[in-house]
Every structure is written in C-alpha cells, then in structure tokens.
Design an enzyme around this catalytic site. Sequence first.
Site, PDB file in Angstrom:
ATOM      1  N   GLU A  65      63.611  30.628  80.063  1.00 17.68           N
ATOM      2  CA  GLU A  65      62.480  30.082  80.822  1.00 17.68           C
ATOM      3  C   GLU A  65      61.917  31.239  81.614  1.00 17.68           C
ATOM      4  O   GLU A  65      62.559  31.761  82.525  1.00 17.68           O
ATOM      5  CB  GLU A  65      62.954  28.936  81.736  1.00 17.68           C
ATOM      6  CG  GLU A  65      61.800  28.105  82.286  1.00 17.68           C
ATOM      7  CD  GLU A  65      61.314  28.606  83.629  1.00 17.68           C
ATOM      8  OE1 GLU A  65      60.320  29.373  83.638  1.00 17.68           O
ATOM      9  OE2 GLU A  65      61.909  28.249  84.644  1.00 17.68           O
ATOM     10  N   CYS A  67      58.062  28.703  89.647  1.00 18.59           N
ATOM     11  CA  CYS A  67      57.633  29.060  88.295  1.00 18.59           C
ATOM     12  C   CYS A  67      56.544  28.137  87.767  1.00 18.59           C
ATOM     13  O   CYS A  67      55.698  28.551  86.983  1.00 18.59           O
ATOM     14  CB  CYS A  67      58.822  29.095  87.340  1.00 18.59           C
ATOM     15  SG  CYS A  67      59.743  27.558  87.250  1.00 18.59           S
TER      16      CYS A  67
END
Length: 478
Positions: free
Chosen positions: A247, A281
């Site tokens: 990720e 994020c």
Amino acid sequence: MKESLYINGKWVAPQQGGTVKVTNPATGETVREIGYGGRADAVKAVDAAHDAFAEWSAKTVYERAAPLLRLANLIRENADDLARVLTQEVGKPLGESRGEIGAGADQFEWYAEEVKRSAGDVIPNRMGDKRHLTIRHPVGPVAAIAPWNFPILLTARKIAPALAAGCTVIARPASQSCLTLLDMFKLVAAAGFPPGTANLLIGNPSECSEVFLEDPRLKKISFTGSLEVGRELYVECAKRMKKVSLELGGHSPFIVMPDMDPDEAAERAVFAKFRNMGQVCISASRFFVPNAMKTEFENKAAELASALAIGNGLDADTDVGPLFLPKRVEDTARFVEDIKSKGGRILCGGRAPEGEKYAKGNFFMPTVATDITPDMLIMKEEPFCPVLPIIGYDDIDDALRMANDTPYGLAAYVATRRLDWAVKAAERLEAGIIGINDCTPAAAQCPFGGMKSSGLGREGWRQGLEGYYETKYVSIGV
C-alpha cells in the site's frame, strides 16, 4: 525500556545494545528511549516465527480466533492510555488517537469472527468417479512493515488477518513512532498467543529488510509506505519469488459537484484535508470545485481553516497538532513557495505559527491555496501536508479527467446529492476506495487498497485474509 523487542514470547534487549529516542513532535522532548535492534535480532525473530508456525497453523480457526478477540477487548480496555502515548509520539489530537486505537481493535475483532467463515470450496465434478475441492493453507511466517502515521491501525490491518489465517508474524514499526505498538504488544503477550506467534522487532530498516528478503523461511512481506521504497521492495521480492502486498500512498481528488452548497462542501473539505494535518494516505489532496461557486467555497474554506486551533495534541482545545518531522514542515513550505512562484494565491496559513508555544514543535498553519495549475509540485507529488489546493472546473467530465491525471489511485471523494453524478463518478474514478459524501471510508469490514501505483492487494474485509492463504486444489478418485 531496553528490553523493547518481543521475540518468541519474551521481552529482550537488542543483541548489539543499540537504543533509539522517540521524540514528541509538539515539544521536541524525548518521550522514551528504547532498545533498537539490527540484523541479528531480525534473524532471531524469523527463527521464532518459523519455529512457531507448525503449531499455530495447525490450530482450529476457533482456537486462533480466541486470543484475537481477547486482544481486541484488551486494546479497548486500555484505549485511553494507548491514545495518550500515540499523541505524544505522532502528534495527532487525542480524539484522533482514540479513533485509531478503536479502529485497530476493530481489526482484531473482525478477523476473529471472519476467519470462522473462511472456508474452501467443493467444486462440481464432471466425472462421477471424482470429487474436487479446495482447502486453504497459510502462506507461512510474515513480516508486517508499517509507517509512522498510523502505527496501531496499519499494523493491525496486517497482523490480524495473518494471525487469523494461521500465519506467524513479525511486526516492524517505524522506529520514530513505535511506542504505542510496543505498549500494544504487552497486551498481545497477555492475550495468550503461543511464543513466537506474534513478534515485535524495532530496529534498523535496511538490516531488518535484508533479513526478511534473504531468508526463505519468511514467506511474505506486507508493506505500507512510500512508492519509492515499495518499488524497490517489489523488485527484490520478485527476484526471490517472495509474496508481497503493498500500500503505497495516494494523491486523492475531492470533487465538489455543481449541486452542492459551497459552504457545506467547504466544511467537508476542511475536515477531509486537515485530519492528522494531511498526513493520511487516503487524505483528500486535490480539490476540484465548479467555477460558479469557487469564490464562495474558497472564502468559507479559508474561514474554517483559519479557525482551527493549533497546538499540542494532549490539550483539550487542540483541533490540529504538529507535523511529524521537521522535514514535513520543510516540504510544506516548499509546496507553498512553489504555489506562489507559479501564480497561485495563499488564502490563509502558508507559514509556521508564531509564539513560544510553537517554538520547539513541528508546527505549520492549516493552509488554503487557490488558482492551482497542473505544473505545480502539489499536483505532482504526494503532499503529506496541511495544504488544501483548489482547482476550478466548468465541466464534470473535465473534473473527472483531471482527478484521474495522477499515477496514484488509492482513494477519491465526491460531494453530491445527485445519484446519477455519484454513480458516474464512482464508475469512472480510478481509485480503489471511493467516498461519496464520506471522507472517512476506511473500516475493518471493508476492502482497503489502491489501483495503479498505489499498491497491490487489499487489506480489510474477506480480501484481507486472502493475501495470507495459499489455495490447494484436491481431486479425489472415488
């Protein structure tokens, strides 16, 4: 605490005797000095995870679920203490820290239950003398590498499904924000996991990663972090045919549709942008607003951002805390100067706050900028910073095209009351997570992950388990 490594069911000191200081980003003060490991400790952790795998993977799903559920409950019972440590080491306000601790507990609870429904398949047979089925087998010992901004949640997303699936794990947090996870592992020890099942390795990133990559007994690496590091890790895992999930961040668009009230849209935008000072994020980072309402939106966003109280996250009246590192302050200032040099306007903020209260911390004022153009750095680089950039548009198709004009594809957000526009945006936006009138879409029971350069695989939901299984196909002649 020099005995800061939890390996094979015991708290141990690093073999080379190293230490690291964890600093409060709001005050510059040392929160704690703890042991800091290296290559020898990483080898010891892999030994422990490998030796424990056979016993742990042989347990029934009910036996593995029990300590996971106990851990979830222990985390909730200790949430206030954990949240205080999290705020001290990361800087986010206490309310946000409590939210992260609760979300981490949710991961362990979800997988304690979901693994009980994780089964293979019986496949219809074409020939009467055969039976076909699949069974699931845990991949083996796993390394879970998480970044500094959400040390509890992002680690829990990895180790909860891994443990549920029957894998053993080594958690390696960022050394700058390892204290909350260290305290959480005291609860791991109390939850009843067998020795070696769950290990905590605080240590040198390059030395630990080298061991994880080189040792064939370590079967998978799960990494959350920067695109640059993720690419390198992907290449090295490919050389060794080692499983990996990644990720790697995002550059998330926030599209305000023409039917929205500009004040309401601005309220959502400010909330979306300044949570953890933009150091998220999935944080919205590019705001596309119809030109017909752009001035109203800008004024309201600047008003709301200017009203946010900046301070130490431990203070009850703090809305936004410091940035994590001095470099984050430098990068934010760099974005601001680039915006101004290329014709953009700073509507509020744009600098560090003044006064003794802020002198020793990594503070920067929430900033709203407008007249943003595609050549600006903030449109090209992932901006882990408290800057809300506004881009005007006239046509929805143009907004969607600009929103997709990035190598990232983690999250995207849309503010609208019209179902047709919501569906159109959800179908056309190139992102793994779409928030329609929802700026905090992440949940344990939902898939989390990105498209394009934002990564590989999904965490959360039942897909979070899939990444820790091998599928065995069995054909039986009868």
